[in-house]
Design an enzyme around this catalytic site. Structure first.
Site, mmCIF file in Angstrom:
data_model
loop_
_atom_site.group_PDB
_atom_site.id
_atom_site.type_symbol
_atom_site.label_atom_id
_atom_site.label_comp_id
_atom_site.label_asym_id
_atom_site.label_seq_id
_atom_site.Cartn_x
_atom_site.Cartn_y
_atom_site.Cartn_z
ATOM 1 N N ARG A 11 0.826 -1.210 0.000
ATOM 2 C CA ARG A 11 0.000 0.000 0.000
ATOM 3 C C ARG A 11 0.862 1.263 0.000
ATOM 4 O O ARG A 11 0.648 2.168 -0.798
ATOM 5 C CB ARG A 11 -0.921 0.028 1.236
ATOM 6 C CG ARG A 11 -1.963 -1.069 1.303
ATOM 7 C CD ARG A 11 -2.921 -1.075 0.140
ATOM 8 N NE ARG A 11 -3.613 0.192 -0.047
ATOM 9 C CZ ARG A 11 -3.987 0.674 -1.233
ATOM 10 N NH1 ARG A 11 -3.712 0.015 -2.351
ATOM 11 N NH2 ARG A 11 -4.635 1.822 -1.324
ATOM 12 N N ASP A 33 10.342 -6.094 -5.070
ATOM 13 C CA ASP A 33 9.397 -6.881 -4.288
ATOM 14 C C ASP A 33 9.528 -8.329 -4.736
ATOM 15 O O ASP A 33 9.273 -8.640 -5.902
ATOM 16 C CB ASP A 33 7.964 -6.384 -4.491
ATOM 17 C CG ASP A 33 7.027 -6.910 -3.425
ATOM 18 O OD1 ASP A 33 6.980 -8.152 -3.227
ATOM 19 O OD2 ASP A 33 6.344 -6.100 -2.775
ATOM 20 N N ARG A 78 14.795 -11.074 -2.209
ATOM 21 C CA ARG A 78 14.335 -11.154 -0.823
ATOM 22 C C ARG A 78 15.272 -10.396 0.118
ATOM 23 O O ARG A 78 14.835 -9.815 1.110
ATOM 24 C CB ARG A 78 14.241 -12.618 -0.370
ATOM 25 C CG ARG A 78 13.032 -13.346 -0.922
ATOM 26 C CD ARG A 78 13.004 -14.790 -0.442
ATOM 27 N NE ARG A 78 11.808 -15.477 -0.920
ATOM 28 C CZ ARG A 78 10.659 -15.532 -0.265
ATOM 29 N NH1 ARG A 78 10.534 -14.914 0.904
ATOM 30 N NH2 ARG A 78 9.625 -16.184 -0.757
ATOM 31 N N SER A 149 5.329 6.783 12.134
ATOM 32 C CA SER A 149 4.097 6.136 11.669
ATOM 33 C C SER A 149 3.099 7.178 11.189
ATOM 34 O O SER A 149 3.244 8.375 11.449
ATOM 35 C CB SER A 149 3.463 5.330 12.808
ATOM 36 O OG SER A 149 2.889 6.214 13.764
ATOM 37 N N CYS A 150 2.063 6.708 10.512
ATOM 38 C CA CYS A 150 1.020 7.617 10.030
ATOM 39 C C CYS A 150 0.342 8.321 11.196
ATOM 40 O O CYS A 150 0.026 9.511 11.122
ATOM 41 C CB CYS A 150 -0.009 6.847 9.191
ATOM 42 S SG CYS A 150 -0.718 5.406 10.008
ATOM 43 N N THR A 209 -0.823 0.798 20.244
ATOM 44 C CA THR A 209 -0.067 1.629 19.304
ATOM 45 C C THR A 209 1.021 2.365 20.066
ATOM 46 O O THR A 209 0.803 2.804 21.192
ATOM 47 C CB THR A 209 -0.963 2.647 18.560
ATOM 48 O OG1 THR A 209 -0.133 3.486 17.752
ATOM 49 C CG2 THR A 209 -1.748 3.525 19.509
ATOM 50 N N GLY A 210 2.161 2.466 19.449
ATOM 51 C CA GLY A 210 3.262 3.217 20.055
ATOM 52 C C GLY A 210 3.312 4.646 19.573
ATOM 53 O O GLY A 210 4.245 5.392 19.885
ATOM 54 N N ARG A 232 -9.212 -0.492 15.806
ATOM 55 C CA ARG A 232 -9.248 -0.790 14.377
ATOM 56 C C ARG A 232 -10.715 -0.948 13.977
ATOM 57 O O ARG A 232 -11.449 -1.721 14.586
ATOM 58 C CB ARG A 232 -8.462 -2.073 14.080
ATOM 59 C CG ARG A 232 -6.957 -1.952 14.287
ATOM 60 C CD ARG A 232 -6.362 -0.912 13.358
ATOM 61 N NE ARG A 232 -4.918 -0.841 13.445
ATOM 62 C CZ ARG A 232 -4.074 -1.469 12.635
ATOM 63 N NH1 ARG A 232 -4.542 -2.255 11.670
ATOM 64 N NH2 ARG A 232 -2.770 -1.318 12.772
#
Length: 332
Positions: A11, A33, A78, A149-150, A209-210, A232
């Site tokens: 994503r 990927d 990988r 993070s977001c 969540t941190g 969530r």
């Protein structure tokens, strides 16, 4: 021109590519990927259930995806240490796998020949930067950095403005967070987080969540003053932060709104937003800002005790900040 490569075409990796293609000073050279072929990479980039079909032309050959005539190499390694970042002259590798998020594992990109690395996940060992909050602390000797993070990107600009104006004594954050790829479509095994193994589309799932504690890493004056948790929920994208804080100075909610509005029009323009409209989550799909303060949703109990609400597109807003951080690292 900054030459970048993207490791991990999920994503965030795909949206980072969309954003990067809109920047004239960035050239996307390669994506890696191990789980996708060029035809599948082209398909996944072209069609997006959340953000819609890519507006330009997307094709492929055996070794590239071709976007608007521009060839981007596709690798299937990988181990990042085996990637040809040296021969491809990569300035900055963006790691969006969620796997190589610590200094020792992200170092593989440096070993492969990349000059620097930006990690699209919070890290316990790499220095974290939130654009609009602490990117001015970045120094050129730092080879590997994290974009946090977001949720930290949503919370930190808001916390910074409030702390500078009124002082934060302490606070609790809740993020009501859209589902992500780590969750399950039906009940399944999740040994570390039993609740996280329950059906994503049919439950409100309490989670850890941190993000709030991480604010203390980008704003040291708030270290130990914030913590938080997550719910969530079954929406595909866009999340919302509820920040409940005890302030050091007495104030009014109108004064808080005024201070945030000024910041959103000034030094934090493009990062922090402000709205008084009767909005809902889907109104922020595709919003490139990190945090949009919802003035009509917050409440105040007393002169020092308030609840503040701020929205964020946890995919697109975050991906935009990743590219902003890449530009900042490249310039400095």
């Amino acid at each position: 021109m900054v030459r970048i490569a993207i490791n991990g075409f999920g994503r965030i990796g795909r949206l980072v590519l969309r954003v990067a293609l809109s920047r004239s000073n960035i050239e996307v050279v390669a994506v890696n990927d191990p789980f996708i072929t060029t035809d599948y990479a082209a398909y996944m980039f072209k069609y997006d259930s959340t953000h819609g079909r890519y507006a330009g032309e997307v094709t492929h050959d055996d070794k590239h995806i071709i976007i608007d005539g521009k060839k981007i190499a596709v690798h299937q390694e990988r181990d990042p240490a085996n990637l040809p970042w040296g021969s491809e002259n990569i300035d900055i590798a963006i790691d969006s796998t969620g796997v190589f998020k610590e200094l020792d594992t992200a170092q593989k990109h440096i070993d492969a020949g990349a000059k620097k690395v930006v990690i699209t996940a919070p890290s316990s060992t790499a220095p974290m930067f939130v654009v609009g909050v602490n990117e001015d602390k970045y120094t050129s000797d730092l080879k590997i950095v994290s974009n946090a993070s977001c949720t930290t990107n949503c919370l930190a600009p808001l916390a910074k403005v409030i702390d500078e104006a009124f002082g934060i004594e302490e606070g609790l954050m809740t993020t009501v967070h859209s589902l992500t790829a780590t969750q399950k479509t039906v009940d399944g095994p999740s040994h570390k987080d039993w609740r996280g193994g329950r059906t994503a589309s049919g439950n409100i799932i309490p989670s850890s969540t941190g993000a709030a504690k991480a604010v203390g890493k980008v704003l040291p004056q708030l270290q130990g003053k914030l913590t938080g948790m997550a719910f969530r929920v079954p929406t595909v994208d866009v999340s919302v932060v509820d920040l409940t804080v005890k302030l050091q100075k007495e104030t009014t909610y109108d004064e808080i709104k005024k201070v945030i509005k000024q910041a959103s029009e000034g030094k934090l323009k493009g990062v922090l937003g402000y709205t008084e409209d009767a909005v809902v989550s889907s109104d922020f799909l595709g919003d490139s800002r990190s945090s949009i303060f919802d003035a009509s949703a917050g409440i105040q109990l007393s002169p020092k005790f308030v609840k503040l609400v701020s929205w964020y597109d946890n995919e697109y807003g975050y991906s935009t900040r990743v590219v902003d951080l890449v530009e900042h690292v490249a310039k400095n």
